[in-house]
Design an enzyme around this catalytic site. Structure first.
Site, PDB file in Angstrom:
ATOM      1  N   LYS A   1     -20.128  15.484   4.051  1.00 54.03           N
ATOM      2  CA  LYS A   1     -21.451  15.566   4.710  1.00 54.03           C
ATOM      3  C   LYS A   1     -22.020  14.175   4.945  1.00 54.03           C
ATOM      4  CE  LYS A   1     -22.234  19.593   1.853  1.00 54.03           C
ATOM      5  NZ  LYS A   1     -22.956  19.978   0.645  1.00 54.03           N
TER       6      LYS A   1
ATOM      7  N   ARG B   1      -9.477   6.017  -6.844  1.00 58.16           N
ATOM      8  CA  ARG B   1      -8.495   5.684  -5.792  1.00 58.16           C
ATOM      9  C   ARG B   1      -9.212   5.793  -4.456  1.00 58.16           C
ATOM     10  NH1 ARG B   1      -2.313   7.468  -4.854  1.00 58.16           N
ATOM     11  NH2 ARG B   1      -2.124   5.947  -6.538  1.00 58.16           N
TER      12      ARG B   1
ATOM     13  N   HIS C   1      -2.972  -2.072  -7.519  1.00 59.33           N
ATOM     14  CA  HIS C   1      -2.713  -0.804  -8.219  1.00 59.33           C
ATOM     15  C   HIS C   1      -2.287  -1.220  -9.629  1.00 59.33           C
ATOM     16  CE1 HIS C   1      -1.671   3.220  -9.113  1.00 59.33           C
ATOM     17  NE2 HIS C   1      -0.861   3.506  -8.115  1.00 59.33           N
TER      18      HIS C   1
ATOM     19  N   ARG D   1       1.488  11.249  -9.078  1.00 59.12           N
ATOM     20  CA  ARG D   1       1.766  10.558 -10.337  1.00 59.12           C
ATOM     21  C   ARG D   1       0.512   9.989 -10.995  1.00 59.12           C
ATOM     22  NH1 ARG D   1       6.105  10.720  -7.297  1.00 59.12           N
ATOM     23  NH2 ARG D   1       4.523  10.374  -5.722  1.00 59.12           N
ATOM     24  N   THR D   2      -0.266   9.243 -10.238  1.00 60.94           N
ATOM     25  CA  THR D   2      -1.391   8.524 -10.846  1.00 60.94           C
ATOM     26  C   THR D   2      -2.440   9.512 -11.341  1.00 60.94           C
ATOM     27  OG1 THR D   2      -0.934   6.807  -9.228  1.00 60.94           O
ATOM     28  CG2 THR D   2      -2.979   6.607 -10.460  1.00 60.94           C
TER      29      THR D   2
HETATM   30  N1   CP Z   1       2.972   5.537  -7.531  1.00 62.94           N
HETATM   31  C1   CP Z   1       1.868   6.210  -7.123  1.00 62.94           C
HETATM   32  O1   CP Z   1       0.750   5.653  -7.071  1.00 62.94           O
HETATM   33  O2   CP Z   1       2.097   7.518  -6.835  1.00 62.94           O
HETATM   34  P1   CP Z   1       0.965   8.568  -6.388  1.00 62.94           P
HETATM   35  O3   CP Z   1       0.452   8.137  -5.047  1.00 62.94           O
HETATM   36  O4   CP Z   1       1.644   9.906  -6.371  1.00 62.94           O
HETATM   37  O5   CP Z   1      -0.138   8.487  -7.426  1.00 62.94           O
END
Ligand code: CP
Length: 307
Positions: free
Chosen positions: A83, A105, A133, A55-56
C-alpha cells in the site's frame, strides 16, 4: 558489536570470535540429540525479507528457535508495503511492537546500514542489493576453517559475477581480514575494476585460477546478465567459467568447491560437483555443509548481538 551490517571494517579478532562461537553450536547441531541453552528466551526477532530466500531465511529462523527466541515472519508481498508504506515506517512500526532485533534482506544496497541508524534494536544484514551478505561470508569462512584448520594463508578464488555479488564483497572483506589470499575470476565485464586496489588478484583464465587456489567459491550467475550485455551467451559462460567435470578432471590437485546457492545446474557448476556423486578429479564439494554451517553461524551472530 551492536549490528552486523557488513564485514567491511570488521577485524580478525571479531570474525574469529564469531567463528569460535559457531564451532560450539555446530558440534551440538550435528550431535545425536542437540540441546542448546535458551539464552535468547523471550526475545522476538523480526525476519524482514523484501526479497525471496530459502537458506538465509530458514537458517535464521532455526538459529533463533534453537536459542529459545521467537520469530516474526515478514514478507513484503503480504504487508502494507503493497500500500506504499516505506521501509523506515515498516521498521518503526515493528519496533513499536517491541521487537528485539531485525534481520533484513532488501534489494537496495545500504538498506541495512540505513535501518541501523533509525532503530535502537540490533540489525543483521541478510543481504542488501549488491553490497554485502555478511552471514553468508561468515559461513563460507567457517566452512574453509573447518576443512583446512585455518584461513590465514589460504588461496581462495571467487568465480563468476563478482561485480554484482554481495556474497563476493563480504567474502573479500572477511577473507582479507583473516589473512587469506584472494583472487577473483570471470569475464572482465563481471569483475570489479578496482579489485587489485583492494589487494585481490584479477584473473580471467579459470584453469589457471583453480591451479593457483586451494578453494573455489563459485557464484550464482544472475541469468539476466546474459540479456544485459555482460555475456555473449550462457553456453559460452559455462565453457569458460563453469566448474565442469572436464575442467575438474584435468586438474590434478585437491580443490574445495563452495557455492552459496541457489545453483544454476550445468551453467556455473556441474551436476556431479553439485550432487557430490563421484565428484570429478580430486574436487570436494561443500555445498550442503555450508548450509548446515549457516545455522551455527547465524546462532553465533544472534547470540553475540542479543544475549
Ligand atoms: N545463499 C543465499 O543467500 O541463499 P538464499 O537466497 O536462498 O537465502
Amino acid at each position: 558489536m551492536q549490528h552486523l551490517t557488513g564485514l567491511c571494517g570488521l577485524d580478525s579478532g571479531t570474525i574469529a570470535g564469531l567463528l569460535d562461537t559457531a564451532e560450539g553450536f555446530k558440534k551440538e547441531l550435528v550431535s545425536a540429540s542437540p540441546s542448546f541453552s535458551p539464552s535468547l528466551r523471550d526475545r522476538r526477532i523480526a525476519l524482514v525479507f523484501f526479497e525471496n530466500s530459502t537458506r538465509t531465511r530458514f537458517s535464521f529462523e532455526l538459529a533463533a528457535r534453537n536459542l529459545g527466541a521467537s520469530t516474526l515472519g515478514f514478507s513484503a508481498s503480504t504487508s502494507s508495503v503493497t500500500k506504499g508504506e516505506t521501509l523506515s515506517d515498516t521498521i518503526k512500526n515493528l519496533e513499536a511492537m517491541q521487537v528485539d532485533a531485525f534481520v533484513l534482506r532488501h534489494s537496495a544496497s545500504g538498506s541495512a546500514e540505513f535501518i541501523s541508524r533509525i532503530t535502537r534494536r540490533p540489525v543483521v544484514n541478510a543481504g542488501d542489493g549488491s553490497n554485502e551478505h555478511p552471514t553468508q561470508a561468515l559461513l563460507d569462512m567457517f566452512t574453509l576453517r573447518e576443512h583446512f584448520g585455518r584461513i590465514e594463508g589460504l588461496r581462495v578464488v571467487i568465480v563468476g559475477d563478482v561485480l554484482h555479488s554481495r556474497v563476493a564483497r563480504s567474502n573479500i572483506h572477511g577473507l582479507l581480514a583473516m589473512g587469506a589470499e584472494v583472487a577473483v575470476c570471470g569475464p572482465v565485464t563481471l569483475l570489479p575494476p578496482d579489485s587489485e586496489k583492494m589487494g585481490v588478484r584479477l584473473l580471467t583464465d579459470l584453469d589457471r585460477a583453480i591451479e593457483w587456489a586451494d578453494a573455489a567459491l563459485v557464484l550464482r550467475l544472475q541469468l539476466e546478465r546474459a540479456s544485459g550485455g555482460y555475456l555473449p551467451s550462457l553456453q559460452e559462460y559455462s565453457v569458460h567459467y563453469g566448474l565442469t567435470d572436464e575442467r575438474l578432471e584435468r586438474l590434478k590437485k585437491n580443490l574445495l568447491v563452495l557455492h552459496p546457492g541457489p545453483i544454476n545446474r550445468e551453467i556455473e557448476i556441474s551436476n556431479r560437483v553439485a550432487d557430490r556423486i563421484q565428484p570429478p578429479g580430486y574436487s570436494k564439494s561443500m555445498l550442503l555443509e555450508q548450509v548446515t554451517n549457516g545455522v551455527a553461524v547465524r546462532m553465533a551472530v544472534l547470540k553475540t548481538l542479543l544475549a
